[in-house]
Enzyme design. Structure first.
Site, PDB file in Angstrom:
ATOM      1  N   GLY A 183      -6.370  -3.296   2.362  1.00 55.82           N
ATOM      2  CA  GLY A 183      -7.551  -2.610   2.866  1.00 55.82           C
ATOM      3  C   GLY A 183      -7.945  -1.485   1.921  1.00 55.82           C
ATOM      4  N   GLY A 184      -8.565  -0.463   2.508  1.00 53.54           N
ATOM      5  CA  GLY A 184      -9.033   0.664   1.702  1.00 53.54           C
ATOM      6  C   GLY A 184      -7.900   1.375   0.985  1.00 53.54           C
ATOM      7  N   GLY A 418     -21.372  -5.115 -35.064  1.00 51.50           N
ATOM      8  CA  GLY A 418     -21.268  -4.079 -34.034  1.00 51.50           C
ATOM      9  C   GLY A 418     -19.817  -3.773 -33.700  1.00 51.50           C
ATOM     10  N   ALA A 419     -18.960  -4.771 -33.841  1.00 53.44           N
ATOM     11  CA  ALA A 419     -17.559  -4.551 -33.507  1.00 53.44           C
ATOM     12  C   ALA A 419     -16.899  -3.634 -34.538  1.00 53.44           C
ATOM     13  CB  ALA A 419     -16.824  -5.888 -33.436  1.00 53.44           C
TER      14      ALA A 419
HETATM   15  C1  HXC Z   1       0.703   0.421  12.568  1.00 53.13           C
HETATM   16  C2  HXC Z   1       1.908  -1.199  11.499  1.00 53.13           C
HETATM   17  C3  HXC Z   1       0.857  -1.424  10.604  1.00 53.13           C
HETATM   18  C4  HXC Z   1      -0.313  -0.636  10.751  1.00 53.13           C
HETATM   19  C5  HXC Z   1       2.461  -2.739  10.093  1.00 53.13           C
HETATM   20  N1  HXC Z   1       2.859  -2.043  11.155  1.00 53.13           N
HETATM   21  N2  HXC Z   1       1.226  -2.384   9.744  1.00 53.13           N
HETATM   22  N3  HXC Z   1       1.839  -0.285  12.461  1.00 53.13           N
HETATM   23  N4  HXC Z   1      -0.342   0.278  11.733  1.00 53.13           N
HETATM   24  N5  HXC Z   1      -1.337  -0.775   9.932  1.00 53.13           N
HETATM   25  C6  HXC Z   1       4.136  -2.140  11.829  1.00 53.13           C
HETATM   26  C7  HXC Z   1       4.300  -3.410  12.617  1.00 53.13           C
HETATM   27  O1  HXC Z   1       3.725  -3.288  13.894  1.00 53.13           O
HETATM   28  C8  HXC Z   1       5.812  -3.519  12.698  1.00 53.13           C
HETATM   29  O2  HXC Z   1       6.253  -2.583  13.657  1.00 53.13           O
HETATM   30  C9  HXC Z   1       6.249  -2.984  11.338  1.00 53.13           C
HETATM   31  O3  HXC Z   1       5.159  -2.198  10.859  1.00 53.13           O
HETATM   32  C10 HXC Z   1       6.522  -4.050  10.319  1.00 53.13           C
HETATM   33  O4  HXC Z   1       5.430  -4.928  10.262  1.00 53.13           O
HETATM   34  P1  HXC Z   1       5.584  -6.512  10.284  1.00 53.13           P
HETATM   35  O5  HXC Z   1       4.270  -7.080  10.566  1.00 53.13           O
HETATM   36  O6  HXC Z   1       6.717  -6.888  11.160  1.00 53.13           O
HETATM   37  O7  HXC Z   1       6.025  -6.791   8.790  1.00 53.13           O
HETATM   38  P2  HXC Z   1       5.661  -8.011   7.878  1.00 53.13           P
HETATM   39  O8  HXC Z   1       5.864  -9.306   8.624  1.00 53.13           O
HETATM   40  O9  HXC Z   1       6.413  -7.822   6.630  1.00 53.13           O
HETATM   41  O10 HXC Z   1       4.107  -7.894   7.562  1.00 53.13           O
HETATM   42  C11 HXC Z   1       3.632  -6.830   6.804  1.00 53.13           C
HETATM   43  C12 HXC Z   1       2.080  -6.773   6.855  1.00 53.13           C
HETATM   44  C13 HXC Z   1       1.621  -6.765   8.331  1.00 53.13           C
HETATM   45  C14 HXC Z   1       1.521  -7.960   6.097  1.00 53.13           C
HETATM   46  C15 HXC Z   1       1.677  -5.502   6.118  1.00 53.13           C
HETATM   47  O11 HXC Z   1       2.368  -5.769   9.027  1.00 53.13           O
HETATM   48  C16 HXC Z   1       0.170  -6.488   8.476  1.00 53.13           C
HETATM   49  O12 HXC Z   1      -0.650  -7.369   8.252  1.00 53.13           O
HETATM   50  N6  HXC Z   1      -0.140  -5.242   8.859  1.00 53.13           N
HETATM   51  C17 HXC Z   1      -1.488  -4.839   9.061  1.00 53.13           C
HETATM   52  C18 HXC Z   1      -2.187  -4.692   7.748  1.00 53.13           C
HETATM   53  C19 HXC Z   1      -3.574  -4.174   7.965  1.00 53.13           C
HETATM   54  O13 HXC Z   1      -4.467  -4.925   8.275  1.00 53.13           O
HETATM   55  N7  HXC Z   1      -3.697  -2.848   7.880  1.00 53.13           N
HETATM   56  C20 HXC Z   1      -4.870  -2.148   8.143  1.00 53.13           C
HETATM   57  C21 HXC Z   1      -5.719  -2.358   6.926  1.00 53.13           C
HETATM   58  S1  HXC Z   1      -7.196  -1.519   7.086  1.00 53.13           S
HETATM   59  P3  HXC Z   1       7.558  -2.762  14.529  1.00 53.13           P
HETATM   60  O14 HXC Z   1       7.452  -1.729  15.593  1.00 53.13           O
HETATM   61  O15 HXC Z   1       7.557  -4.165  15.034  1.00 53.13           O
HETATM   62  O16 HXC Z   1       8.700  -2.493  13.580  1.00 53.13           O
HETATM   63  C22 HXC Z   1      -6.859  -0.127   6.351  1.00 53.13           C
HETATM   64  C23 HXC Z   1      -8.015   0.743   6.277  1.00 53.13           C
HETATM   65  C24 HXC Z   1      -7.769   1.804   5.281  1.00 53.13           C
HETATM   66  O17 HXC Z   1      -5.812   0.178   5.911  1.00 53.13           O
HETATM   67  C25 HXC Z   1      -9.087   2.333   4.893  1.00 53.13           C
HETATM   68  C26 HXC Z   1      -8.959   3.475   3.951  1.00 53.13           C
HETATM   69  C27 HXC Z   1     -10.279   3.891   3.487  1.00 53.13           C
END
Ligand code: HXC
Length: 530
Positions: A183-184, A418-419
Site C-alpha cells: 500500500g502507501g 548528444g550522448a
Molecule cells: C492490523 C495486521 C495488519 C494490518 C497484518 N496484521 N496486517 N493487523 N493491521 N494492516 C496482523 C494480522 O491480523 C495477524 O495478527 C498478524 O498481523 C500477522 O498477519 P498474517 O496475516 O497472519 O501474516 P501473513 O500470513 O504472513 O500475511 C502477511 C500479510 C497480511 C500479507 C502482510 O497480513 C496482509 O495482507 N495484511 C494486510 C495488508 C494490507 O492490506 N495492509 C493495509 C495496506 S493499506 P494476529 O493477531 O493473528 O497475530 C495501507 C495504507 C497505507 O497500508 C497508506 C499510507 C499512505
C-alpha cells in the site's frame, strides 16, 4: 569472612524491588510477539527484528529508546493485547564505529502494522537523526497501516513521508525491506536514498495480487508483482538485492562505509595500500581490440579502483549504465560508466534515470564523480521516444551540470553526438576531461555520417564502385573525426593519455580538485526520486 563483611555482601546481593520491577518490565517489553508468531517468522526464513539489529550494528553498540511506548487505541480489542514497543524497535547504534539511527518494524507484533504510537516512534528517531546529522536506517517488515487505528495510521505515514522528504539530501536514508511493504507504505522507502530487498522474502506493491485480479483481471504472484527481482531489474525501485538477511546487513554496512554522515561532511578517507601509480595495462588492451567488440565496463573500473574493489549500485537495472562506489588513493569516488556489454552502452530512459539520481546523490553528499565514457548514442526507437527519452535524458544533463563536486571524465572509446555531451563533457561542467588514444569523439558514428554527408555520391556508379567509395569515405571520416585529437585541439579534451596511466592521472586530478569551490555548492538540495 567477618560478620560485618558477610552483611555487606548480603546487602549488595539483594536487588531493590524497584530495580527488579524495572527489569521485569523491560524483559516483558523486549519479548516481541507471541512464540507462535516468532516461529512463523522463522519458518519464512526471516530473522526477528532484534536479530536484525544485532547483524546490522557494531557489537554491543545498540541503545534502544521508547521500548515502553505502546498504543493508546482501545478499539477492536487492542486494549487486551500486549503490544511491546508498538511493533517497532527504535534506537541508536554504530556501524563501522560511526553513529546511526535505526528503526526496525517487528512483524511478530500485530504484523508490524503501523499505528500512531509506532509512527511517532519512527518520527522521533528520524528527528534525532536529522538534528544530530547521522544516517537513518529503516528495517521494514509490516502489514501496512494498522487497520484498527483507522486514519491515525494514515496520518502516521504522512508524518513519516514528510520527514523522509525534509531529511532528503541532509542525511543519508537507507531502507531495508525484509518482508511485506504494501500500500502507501511503499512510499517511505521510495523517498529514501537506497533500498535493499532480500531475494525471496521481501515484497513491495501499492496494490496486492488480489486487488490487481479484481481490478484488471490479471493473475500474478506476490513475487512477480513485487518481489526483489521485479524491483531490482524491472521497476528500478530497489538498489541492492542480497540473497539472505545476513548478507543484506553486510552490504548495508559496506554501503555506509562509503557515505558521509551528512551533507556537511566528506566520506571517510581510508589508508590506501594500493600504489596510486599502479599501471592499468587492461586499458592498453582495450585500445587494441576491434572498437565494435562489447565488453563489461566493470573490468575497467576494477582496474582503476584501489585494490580492484567496486561496490555496485543497481546491478540488475538498466545494465547499459553502471553506477557505484570505489576508492581512489583511499578517497571515495562515485562511478558512472557506460557499459558496452548491454545495448552497446547506449543511453535509454532507465539508464538516464538511474545515473541522474545517483549523480544527484553524489553531489548532495560531497562525493566526487568519475565518468567513464563508451557510448554510441541514445537507444533509438518509438518506444523510447514515446516513453519520454527527451524528458528522462534531460535529467542526466541537469544532474551533471548542476553537480558542483569534482568531476573527472575519461573517454575510453566511443563518445558520439548528444550522448557525448551528456556524459560529463567539458562544457557540461567537467573539471578534467581525458581521452584514451582509441577514443572516437564525433557528432555521429562513421557509418551514419557518410550516408548523410555523401548520400548522392554514394548512390552513383555500380554497386562495386559504391562499396569501394563507402570504405574510402568511412576511413577518411574515421581519420579526421573519429579520434580524440580534434576534440583535444579545441581544449574540450584536456589531455590524450597513456592507457596504462589512467589510475594515476585520475587520482592526481581528484587530489587537485580536493578543495574545489563553486557557487551553489551550499544550496539546499533534496535527493528527489527520479
Ligand atoms: C492490523 C495486521 C495488519 C494490518 C497484518 N496484521 N496486517 N493487523 N493491521 N494492516 C496482523 C494480522 O491480523 C495477524 O495478527 C498478524 O498481523 C500477522 O498477519 P498474517 O496475516 O497472519 O501474516 P501473513 O500470513 O504472513 O500475511 C502477511 C500479510 C497480511 C500479507 C502482510 O497480513 C496482509 O495482507 N495484511 C494486510 C495488508 C494490507 O492490506 N495492509 C493495509 C495496506 S493499506 P494476529 O493477531 O493473528 O497475530 C495501507 C495504507 C497505507 O497500508 C497508506 C499510507 C499512505
Amino acid at each position: 569472612m567477618t560478620d560485618a563483611g558477610a552483611k555487606k555482601t548480603r546487602k549488595r546481593a539483594a536487588v531493590p524491588q524497584n530495580i527488579k520491577h524495572m527489569r521485569e518490565v523491560i524483559e516483558k517489553a523486549r519479548e516481541g510477539g507471541d512464540p507462535d508468531r516468532v516461529l512463523a517468522q522463522k519458518a519464512k526464513g526471516k530473522l526477528t527484528a532484534r536479530e536484525r539489529i544485532h547483524y546490522l550494528v557494531d557489537e554491543d553498540s545498540f541503545q534502544e529508546l521508547d521500548l515502553l511506548v505502546t498504543t493508546r487505541c482501545n478499539d477492536f480489542g487492542l486494549q487486551d493485547k500486549h503490544i511491546p514497543g508498538d511493533g517497532v524497535i527504535t534506537g541508536i547504534g554504530r556501524v563501522g564505529g560511526r553513529e546511526v539511527a535505526i528503526f526496525a518494524q517487528d512483524f511478530t507484533v500485530l504484523g508490524g502494522s503501523l499505528g500512531l504510537a509506532h509512527a511517532n516512534k519512527i518520527c522521533k528517531i528520524m528527528d534525532m537523526a536529522v538534528e544530530n546529522r547521522v544516517p537513518v536506517i529503516g528495517l521494514l517488515d509490516s502489514g501496512g497501516a494498522r487497520i484498527q487505528e483507522g486514519v491515525d495510521s494514515l496520518d502516521g505515514y504522512a508524518k513519516i513521508f514528510y520527514r523522509n522528504t525534509k531529511a532528503s539530501g541532509v542525511i543519508p536514508q537507507i531502507s531495508v525491506i525484509l518482508g511485506p511493504c504494501a500500500g502507501g507504505a511503499v512510499y517511505s522507502p521510495a523517498l529514501t536514498d537506497f533500498v535493499f530487498m532480500v531475494e525471496g522474502s521481501s515484497h513491495m506493491f501499492v496494490t496486492g495480487p488480489e486487488v490487481v485480479k479484481a481490478a484488471t483481471g490479471e493473475t500474478v504472484t506476490f513475487d512477480v508483482l513485487g518481489g526483489g527481482m521485479t524491483h531490482g531489474a524491472k521497476s528500478g525501485n530497489c538498489h541492492f538485492l542480497p540473497r539472505s538477511e545476513p548478507d543484506c546487513f553486510r552490504q548495508v554496512r559496506e554501503l555506509i562505509s562509503f557515505l558521509p554522515q551528512n551533507r556537511w561532511e566528506k566520506p571517510p578517507r581510508l589508508a590506501n595500500p594500493d600504489p596510486i601509480r599502479r599501471t592499468t595495462p587492461l586499458l592498453e588492451v582495450l585500445c587494441e581490440v576491434d572498437p565494435r567488440k562489447p565488453y563489461r565496463v566493470h573490468h575497467v573500473i576494477w582496474q582503476l579502483a584501489d585494490e580492484h574493489k567496486f561496490f555496485e549500485v543497481m546491478h540488475d537495472f538498466a545494465k547499459n549504465i553502471v553506477i557505484g562506489f570505489m576508492r581512489l588513493g583511499g578517497d571515495v569516488v562515485g562511478v558512472v560508466a557506460n557499459n558496452p556489454a548491454h545495448k552497446a552502452g547506449a543511453i535509454d530512459i532507465d539508464a538516464s534515470d538511474k545515473a541522474a539520481r545517483f549523480i544527484r546523490f553524489l553531489n548532495t553528499f560531497n562525493i566526487p564523480i568519475l565518468t567513464l565514457v563508451d557510448v554510441p548514442g541514445y537507444w533509438p526507437g518509438v518506444e523510447q521516444e514515446h516513453g519520454g527519452i527527451i524528458r528522462h535524458g534531460a535529467k542526466l544533463l541537469h544532474a551533471y551540470a548542476e553537480a558542483t563536486v569534482p568531476k573527472v571524465t575519461v573517454v575510453l572509446r566511443k563518445a558520439y553526438g548528444g550522448a557525448y555531451i551528456a556524459m560529463s563533457s567539458k562544457h557540461m561542467g567537467a573539471d578534467f576531461n581525458f581521452a584514451l588514444p582509441c577514443a572516437e569523439i564525433a557528432v555521429m558514428g562513421p557509418a551514419g555520417a557518410i550516408e548523410i554527408l555523401f548520400s548522392r555520391k554514394l548512390k552513383a556508379g555500380t554497386p562495386e564502385e559504391q562499396a569501394k567509395l563507402r570504405v574510402e569515405l568511412t576511413d577518411d571520416y574515421k581519420r579526421r573525426f573519429a579520434s580524440p585529437y580534434q576534440t583535444a585541439s579545441t581544449g574540450s579534451v584536456d589531455e590524450v593519455i597513456e592507457p596504462s596511466e589512467v589510475r594515476h592521472k585520475i587520482a592526481r586530478a581528484f587530489r587537485f580538485l580536493e578543495n574545489k569551490r563553486q557557487p551553489g555548492e551550499h544550496d539546499n538540495r533534496g535527493n528527489i526520486p527520479l
